[in-house]
Design a protein around this motif. Structure first.
Motif, short mmCIF file in Angstrom:
data_model
loop_
_atom_site.label_atom_id
_atom_site.label_comp_id
_atom_site.label_asym_id
_atom_site.label_seq_id
_atom_site.Cartn_x
_atom_site.Cartn_y
_atom_site.Cartn_z
N THR A 84 -0.38 -3.16 -7.96
CA THR A 84 -0.72 -1.83 -8.45
C THR A 84 -1.71 -1.18 -7.50
OG1 THR A 84 -1.63 -0.58 -10.31
CG2 THR A 84 -2.58 -2.75 -9.89
N THR A 85 -1.67 0.16 -7.45
CA THR A 85 -2.66 0.91 -6.67
C THR A 85 -3.75 1.48 -7.56
OG1 THR A 85 -1.28 2.89 -6.85
CG2 THR A 85 -0.97 1.52 -4.90
N ALA A 86 -3.73 1.12 -8.85
CA ALA A 86 -4.74 1.60 -9.79
C ALA A 86 -6.09 0.97 -9.50
CB ALA A 86 -4.30 1.31 -11.22
N HIS A 87 -7.14 1.67 -9.89
CA HIS A 87 -8.50 1.17 -9.66
C HIS A 87 -9.10 0.50 -10.89
CE1 HIS A 87 -9.39 3.98 -5.99
NE2 HIS A 87 -8.27 3.29 -5.87
N THR A 88 -8.54 0.75 -12.10
CA THR A 88 -9.05 0.15 -13.32
C THR A 88 -7.90 -0.46 -14.11
OG1 THR A 88 -8.81 2.16 -14.65
CG2 THR A 88 -10.90 1.87 -13.45
N ASP A 111 0.84 -1.19 0.00
CA ASP A 111 0.00 0.00 0.00
C ASP A 111 0.88 1.25 0.00
OD1 ASP A 111 -2.13 -1.75 0.19
OD2 ASP A 111 -2.19 -1.66 2.38
N VAL A 112 0.32 2.36 -0.52
CA VAL A 112 1.07 3.62 -0.63
C VAL A 112 0.37 4.66 0.21
CG1 VAL A 112 1.86 5.42 -2.19
CG2 VAL A 112 1.89 3.04 -2.92
N VAL A 113 1.13 5.34 1.07
CA VAL A 113 0.62 6.41 1.92
C VAL A 113 1.39 7.69 1.60
CG1 VAL A 113 0.20 7.20 4.27
CG2 VAL A 113 0.05 4.77 3.74
N ALA A 114 0.67 8.79 1.34
CA ALA A 114 1.31 10.06 1.02
C ALA A 114 0.63 11.16 1.82
CB ALA A 114 1.24 10.35 -0.47
N PRO A 115 1.38 11.95 2.62
CA PRO A 115 2.82 11.79 2.87
C PRO A 115 3.12 10.51 3.65
CG PRO A 115 1.88 13.45 4.30
CD PRO A 115 0.81 13.10 3.34
N ALA A 116 4.40 10.14 3.72
CA ALA A 116 4.80 8.87 4.30
C ALA A 116 4.45 8.81 5.78
CB ALA A 116 6.31 8.67 4.12
N HIS A 138 -3.50 4.66 -0.66
CA HIS A 138 -3.84 3.90 -1.87
C HIS A 138 -3.52 2.43 -1.59
CE1 HIS A 138 -4.18 7.67 -4.12
NE2 HIS A 138 -3.06 8.04 -3.50
N TYR A 139 -4.55 1.58 -1.63
CA TYR A 139 -4.36 0.15 -1.37
C TYR A 139 -3.74 -0.55 -2.58
CZ TYR A 139 -7.17 0.55 2.87
OH TYR A 139 -7.62 0.88 4.11
#
Length: 474
Positions: free
Chosen positions: A212-216, A175-180, A194-195
């Motif tokens: 990937t963190t993309a939804h489509t 998973d991506v977290v912004a800011p860290a 973003h999961y």
């Protein structure tokens, strides 16, 4: 006469407890009646500071216990705090004059007493108001977006990690977290989570496990850097990708050159096999036609495929299979004697060959079938082990070599043109067997043939050899 009041020595009245006007003990003072009056506080006291949250404290009211505290400043949290209490009741008429004198006396003799009493109160109120301001300053308004769903909230968390824990948002390695996580928070910050989603991607025949963190699907292809123009996809580009992920087969558009019938055709295709690419080039395979690479293989970008036009026939050939020889010892036969007990028979093999012509060029015959028509049969041979006799009485000393040369030219395997007689001394088969021989005389060793000839001479003399018998005596 005195310019000031005469004070009785040793007499003192505390201010505020009763009439605090000093006069001689012998003097009696009666104040004229006065209407009730309202006590007024001195001028408002203002406390100002230069801290980031500067405040002004203003104390006002109509009685010592009725005040209004107003806190103002440049900070975003300026406030007004009202402190109120019961208004002191009006004094009775008979005490009015006495109160007026006390007021005048306090104003004349100790004007700073009211300020000294109000300043601590103002400081307490300012302290409480400052604490409230600090408390409000710790609250932060942030926007948290989890997997594309935003929400605005207030938090006392110091950093991103505390905020996520406070909101029950769990994040994993993909998973991506912004800011860290660990980044300090301030009011107005925007935090996005973003999961990660697993994608089992088969790209141009090669399998990959990616996250990937993309939804489509389209967003995932862009994120992974996959060229999708003209590509084949197993699912629509707009297909959403759930948290469980999905399997995706992508075949990008490639350039393939097909050589056939003396012409080269270059096409762009997303075909899954070479056969599909050849068909897309408008080329039809007939009969035994094939391609230079396997028809079911994956076509690579820039690959050249040659179509092979094949014509041909089949040819069947028969070949003999040699038989084996099986030998057995026989003690009834003299040494050096071999008798064929069972004649061998060769086998038969039938082989089918393919004769091909590829693009007009004749190819080397290729074996395509091999079958055994008849199995070979081994030959059985008996081998003598009996020792030869040293001599035959009555026949030794004769010229047997001269007789052999006359009968057969000295050849042990000689056979006459009719096939009736054979060997050195041209025995017929019946006579040979009567002398103890086996098989054919021409198959026996020369020594055995000479031994049998001597025995025949002892029995019948030189008559068996009517033309050459005289050679025995030189």
């Amino acid at each position: 006469m005195h310019n000031a009041e005469t004070i009785a020595y040793g007499v003192y009245a505390a201010p505020g407890t009763y009439d605090d006007t000093y006069r001689p003990a012998y003097e009696t003072y009666e104040a004229p009646p006065q209407p009730p009056e309202t006590l007024q506080l001195p001028e408002p006291v203002q406390l100002t500071e230069t801290a980031p949250y500067a405040e002004t404290v203003q104390l006002t009211g109509t009685a010592p216990y009725a005040e209004t505290v107003q806190l103002t400043g440049t900070a975003p949290y300026a406030e007004t705090v009202h402190l109120s209490g019961p208004v002191l009741p009006q004094l009775p008429r008979q005490d009015a004059g006495r109160a007026a004198r006390r007021r005048r006396t306090r104003s004349a003799e100790r004007p700073e007493s009211t300020i000294r009493r109000l300043v601590p109160q103002a400081l307490v109120v300012a302290f409480l108001a400052g604490g409230t301001t600090a408390f409000v300053a710790e609250d932060k308004a942030v926007e948290l977006t989890v997997d594309g769903k935003p929400r605005t909230l207030h938090t006392f968390a110091d950093d991103v990690t505390e905020l996520l824990a406070e909101e029950g948002v769990r994040v994993g390695a993909h998973d991506v977290v912004a800011p860290a996580p660990g980044t300090a928070l301030t009011s107005g910050d925007e935090i996005a989570v973003h999961y990660g989603r697993p994608v089992r991607l088969t790209l141009d025949g090669h399998r990959h496990e990616v996250w990937t963190t993309a939804h489509t699907v389209q967003e995932a292809l862009q994120q992974l850097g996959v060229r999708s123009e003209g590509a084949y996809m197993s699912v629509p580009r707009s297909q959403p990708i759930g948290r469980a992920g999905l399997a995706l087969d992508v075949r990008t558009e490639r350039s393939v050159t097909v050589m056939a019938d003396g012409r080269a055709r270059t096409i762009r295709t997303n075909a899954a096999t070479v056969g599909e690419a050849v068909a897309a080039a408008g080329i039809t395979l007939r009969g035994q036609d094939t391609t230079s690479v396997a028809s079911g293989s994956f076509p690579r970008d820039g690959q050249t495929v040659t179509v092979l036009r094949i014509t041909g026939t089949k040819e069947v050939r028969e070949e003999a299979i040699p038989f084996g020889v099986h030998r057995t010892d026989d003690s009834s036969l003299f040494k050096g004697t071999e008798v064929v007990e069972r004649a061998g028979q060769p086998g038969l093999r039938r082989i089918t060959y393919s004769l091909r012509t590829v693009n007009g060029v004749r190819q080397t015959p290729r074996r395509i079938r091999d079958e055994i028509v008849r199995e070979p049969r081994d030959q059985v041979v008996k081998v003598g082990t009996k020792p030869l006799p040293a001599s035959v009485r009555g026949a030794d000393g004769l010229d047997w070599h001269g007789l052999a040369v006359c009968e057969s030219g000295g050849r042990p395997n000689a056979v006459d043109p009719s096939g009736t007689y054979g060997g050195l001394y041209q025995f017929d088969t019946r006579t040979w067997h009567s002398l103890g021989g086996s098989g054919r005389p021409q198959d026996a060793p020369a020594a055995e043939q000479t031994l049998r000839a001597k025995k025949l001479y002892v029995r019948r003399g030189a008559s068996p050899w009517p033309h050459c018998g005289t050679r025995l005596h030189g």
